[in-house]
Design a protein around this motif. Structure first.
Motif, short mmCIF file in Angstrom:
data_model
loop_
_atom_site.label_atom_id
_atom_site.label_comp_id
_atom_site.label_asym_id
_atom_site.label_seq_id
_atom_site.Cartn_x
_atom_site.Cartn_y
_atom_site.Cartn_z
N GLY A 137 32.02 51.19 -9.73
CA GLY A 137 30.77 50.86 -10.39
C GLY A 137 30.80 51.05 -11.89
N ASP A 138 31.89 51.58 -12.43
CA ASP A 138 32.02 51.77 -13.88
C ASP A 138 32.41 50.46 -14.52
N HIS A 139 31.70 50.07 -15.58
CA HIS A 139 31.98 48.79 -16.24
C HIS A 139 32.95 48.92 -17.40
N LYS A 140 33.31 50.15 -17.75
CA LYS A 140 34.28 50.33 -18.83
C LYS A 140 35.68 50.05 -18.31
#
Length: 216
Positions: A137-140
């Motif tokens: 779920g992390d967009h980085k």
């Protein structure tokens, strides 16, 4: 032989390029002048203690300011040459000569090149590739860093490498270059996952400890 952007072959040597740009004593002194300004700031606490002690002793404000200014100036004048000397030891590239099957090597530092050494004095070359991957779920994006460790005459030189390519490709290129001389080249890859931010926390921290190894 496999190639890599940080390995540059010239007419007389193959160079492992760690940093490009101007170098030399004058350039080191010039580029160290600005960062040396932070040295009085880093030593600000003892300087303020001196000012506080003088104020308690009844010294005039103007005298306190003069003394603090003199101390800060001395810290700068002492710290600047120390910073220049430290930067002079930075390694810009490693030269292997002759270009095809090297018999000698030398470290080229910011202050100038070291003496040529037999390539057999290089016991091991280790590439350390670290990858910090996003949690679910992390967009980085994932962050990769690459470091080089040279075991040279019993001394380990650890250097950061400009990263933008394939670590395995660089390892293969170094093996092809140094393998005939009996130099061990090893690639290690460590992977971790970026920590998920804690609820009601205004900051995030940087990496958990799962690790794997790859290649050599």
């Amino acid at each position: 032989m496999a190639t890599d952007p940080v390995l540059r072959q010239g007419p007389g040597s193959t160079d492992l390029v760690l940093r490009v740009g101007p170098a030399g004593p004058a350039w080191n002194a010039l580029t160290s002048a600005g960062p040396a300004l932070f040295i009085p700031l880093a030593l600000g606490v003892p300087t303020l203690l001196v000012a506080f002690w003088m104020a308690l002793a009844g010294a005039r404000v103007s005298t306190v300011f003069v003394v603090v200014g003199v101390i800060a100036g001395l810290e700068y004048l002492i710290g600047w040459p120390a910073l220049v000397f430290s930067r002079a030891r930075d390694i810009l590239r490693v030269e292997f000569a002759p270009a095809g099957v090297p018999a000698s090597l030398r470290l080229v530092r910011a202050a100038g090149p070291d003496e040529w050494l037999p390539v057999k004095t290089l016991r091991e070359v280790r590439l350390m590739h670290k990858v910090v991957e996003p949690y679910q779920g992390d967009h980085k994006p994932a962050v990769s860093t690459l470091a080089l460790e040279l075991v040279l005459r019993g001394v380990r030189e650890r250097l950061a490498l400009p990263f933008g390519g394939d670590p395995q490709r660089l390892a293969d290129a170094l093996k092809a270059l140094l393998g005939p001389a009996g130099v061990v080249v090893e690639l290690r890859t460590e992977r971790s996952t970026r920590d998920r931010p804690q609820p009601n926390s205004g900051w995030t921290s940087g990496g958990s400890a799962s690790a794997g190894s790859g290649g050599g």
